[in-house]
Design a protein around this motif. Structure first.
Motif, short mmCIF file in Angstrom:
data_model
loop_
_atom_site.label_atom_id
_atom_site.label_comp_id
_atom_site.label_asym_id
_atom_site.label_seq_id
_atom_site.Cartn_x
_atom_site.Cartn_y
_atom_site.Cartn_z
N GLN A 184 8.50 11.14 5.45
CA GLN A 184 8.12 9.75 5.18
C GLN A 184 9.02 9.15 4.11
O GLN A 184 9.48 8.01 4.22
CB GLN A 184 6.66 9.68 4.74
CG GLN A 184 6.17 8.27 4.45
CD GLN A 184 6.14 7.39 5.68
OE1 GLN A 184 5.30 7.56 6.56
NE2 GLN A 184 7.08 6.45 5.78
N THR A 239 5.72 -1.55 8.52
CA THR A 239 4.52 -0.76 8.21
C THR A 239 4.65 0.65 8.79
O THR A 239 5.38 0.88 9.75
CB THR A 239 3.25 -1.42 8.77
OG1 THR A 239 3.35 -1.51 10.20
CG2 THR A 239 3.05 -2.81 8.19
N TYR A 240 3.89 1.57 8.17
CA TYR A 240 3.89 2.97 8.59
C TYR A 240 2.45 3.45 8.74
O TYR A 240 1.56 3.04 7.98
CB TYR A 240 4.59 3.84 7.55
CG TYR A 240 6.05 3.49 7.33
CD1 TYR A 240 7.04 3.95 8.18
CD2 TYR A 240 6.43 2.69 6.25
CE1 TYR A 240 8.37 3.62 7.98
CE2 TYR A 240 7.75 2.36 6.03
CZ TYR A 240 8.73 2.83 6.90
OH TYR A 240 10.04 2.50 6.69
N THR A 241 2.23 4.34 9.69
CA THR A 241 0.93 4.97 9.87
C THR A 241 0.86 6.21 8.99
O THR A 241 1.69 7.12 9.13
CB THR A 241 0.71 5.37 11.34
OG1 THR A 241 0.80 4.20 12.15
CG2 THR A 241 -0.64 6.04 11.53
N TYR A 242 -0.11 6.24 8.07
CA TYR A 242 -0.21 7.37 7.15
C TYR A 242 -0.43 8.67 7.92
O TYR A 242 -1.29 8.76 8.79
CB TYR A 242 -1.36 7.17 6.16
CG TYR A 242 -1.38 8.25 5.09
CD1 TYR A 242 -0.58 8.14 3.96
CD2 TYR A 242 -2.17 9.38 5.23
CE1 TYR A 242 -0.56 9.13 2.99
CE2 TYR A 242 -2.17 10.38 4.26
CZ TYR A 242 -1.36 10.24 3.15
OH TYR A 242 -1.35 11.24 2.20
N SER A 275 0.83 -1.20 0.00
CA SER A 275 0.00 0.00 0.00
C SER A 275 0.86 1.25 0.00
O SER A 275 1.86 1.32 0.72
CB SER A 275 -0.94 0.02 1.22
OG SER A 275 -0.26 -0.34 2.41
N THR A 276 0.49 2.20 -0.84
CA THR A 276 0.91 3.61 -0.78
C THR A 276 2.34 3.93 -1.19
O THR A 276 2.57 4.93 -1.87
CB THR A 276 0.65 4.19 0.64
OG1 THR A 276 -0.73 4.01 0.96
CG2 THR A 276 1.01 5.65 0.73
N TYR A 277 3.32 3.12 -0.80
CA TYR A 277 4.71 3.58 -0.87
C TYR A 277 5.51 3.05 -2.06
O TYR A 277 6.74 3.17 -2.07
CB TYR A 277 5.42 3.23 0.43
CG TYR A 277 4.73 3.79 1.65
CD1 TYR A 277 4.62 5.17 1.83
CD2 TYR A 277 4.16 2.96 2.61
CE1 TYR A 277 3.97 5.70 2.94
CE2 TYR A 277 3.52 3.48 3.72
CZ TYR A 277 3.42 4.85 3.89
OH TYR A 277 2.77 5.37 4.98
N LEU A 286 1.09 0.00 4.78
CA LEU A 286 0.48 0.82 5.82
C LEU A 286 0.23 -0.03 7.06
O LEU A 286 0.08 -1.26 6.98
CB LEU A 286 -0.84 1.41 5.32
CG LEU A 286 -0.75 2.50 4.26
CD1 LEU A 286 -2.12 2.80 3.68
CD2 LEU A 286 -0.14 3.78 4.84
N SER A 287 0.11 0.62 8.19
CA SER A 287 -0.14 -0.09 9.45
C SER A 287 -1.51 -0.74 9.50
O SER A 287 -1.78 -1.56 10.37
CB SER A 287 0.02 0.87 10.63
OG SER A 287 -0.88 1.97 10.50
N THR A 288 -2.37 -0.39 8.53
CA THR A 288 -3.74 -0.92 8.50
C THR A 288 -3.88 -2.20 7.66
O THR A 288 -4.99 -2.73 7.55
CB THR A 288 -4.70 0.14 7.94
OG1 THR A 288 -4.20 0.62 6.69
CG2 THR A 288 -4.84 1.30 8.90
#
Length: 309
Positions: free
Chosen positions: A147, A136-139, A64-66, A119-121
């Motif tokens: 970031q 994982t990272y929290t957005y 996710s995202t990155y 993501l952390s989710t």
């Protein structure tokens, strides 16, 4: 046949693994504060605690995202999420990369990753961690440039990331000064999107060029947007109230597979930015993220449309 048996066996171990503690992971760990190119691994301080990761990862999966952050650092991706895979701006980087999700464990095992990022989710973090080190990272916990630098730290690419960040800030600040000189320092800009039959307006940290427009260029945000979208990053609204959120200029993050018939209504056509031809439409799929590849593209788009260059 042998390969499928191995995959099945690994999946079986993952499913049962939830019953066990990770005590075996605590044995004989090398602890280092910084990555060492001479060593195969180093200890990265993640949000969830220290984790042993490869010093030079070769087969990374981003769930996710990155993905754009990893691509910008010239690190090989073997699997990415569906949002990244559908981004036409990423096509040249992902032609040989497989689309995966946090539920496709067997597929992820077959890709043999040495690092997983998300993501952390995301789901199944415990099971994913048994396949490869999973970070994982929290957005929103870090600002968008911090970031990127943090991901670079994970990938042992900090110097490359910092060089890009310094240059990016110079370019965006210079462009922002030119744009303000042209449109007026008090002119307002809003960013809207129509997604899944719902209109949204965005604050200053939700991709779609918002970081550049508001954080770096310091362009003005309409008061109504400040009131309703700045805190959460976005705000869902109806067509009827859209004129209250519309700036003197509007960036319209538009998806061709979404119903955009609202643009044919009198309410929309009578918005001053629309009447003055000061609405700039962008391909939503290219504009979602805030990684270096996307940010460079967003910056060039904004310069072209606001400045004609």
């Amino acid at each position: 046949m042998k390969k499928h048996l191995i995959v099945f066996t690994l999946l079986f171990v993952l499913i049962l693994g939830a019953c066990n503690s990770d005590t075996t992971n605590k044995k004989d760990k090398k602890t280092t504060s910084e990555p060492d190119q001479q060593s195969e691994t180093f200890t990265y301080e993640s949000e969830a605690g220290p984790i042993e990761v490869p010093s030079n990862p070769q087969r990374v999966i981003v769930l996710s995202t990155y993905a754009g952050d990893v691509m910008a650092l010239d690190v090989n991706l073997v699997g990415v999420d569906s949002w990244s895979k559908m981004n036409p701006r990423f096509d040249e980087y992902l032609s040989n990369t497989v689309e995966v999700s946090d539920e496709s464990l067997e597929q992820i095992i077959e890709l043999e990753p040495d690092l997983i990022i998300g993501l952390s989710t995301i789901n199944n973090i415990d099971k994913l961690s048994k396949i490869a080190p999973t970070v994982t990272y929290t957005y929103g916990k870090l600002d968008y440039l911090s970031q990127h630098l943090e991901i670079a730290k994970l990938l042992n690419k900090e110097e490359k990331a910092q060089t890009w960040i310094d240059d990016f800030k110079k370019r965006t600040h210079a462009a922002g000064e030119e744009i303000k000189a042209k449109i007026g320092k008090d002119a307002t800009v809003s960013v809207i999107e129509n997604f899944d039959k719902q209109l949204y307006v965005f604050g200053d940290n939700w991709g779609r060029g918002t970081e550049i427009i508001y954080q770096e260029m310091k362009l003005e945000m309409p008061e109504k947007v400040k009131e309703m979208a700045l805190s959460d990053g976005y705000y869902a609204l109806s067509l009827e109230v859209l004129p209250e959120f519309a700036g003197d200029y509007m960036i319209f993050s538009k998806s061709s597979d979404t119903d955009n018939s609202f643009t044919e209504t009198d309410t929309y056509k009578n918005i001053p930015a629309v009447k003055n031809n000061q609405v700039y439409e962008v391909n939503a799929k290219e504009f979602y993220f805030n990684d270096p590849i996307t940010l460079d593209f967003q910056l060039e788009y904004l310069k072209e449309n606001f400045l004609g260059k």
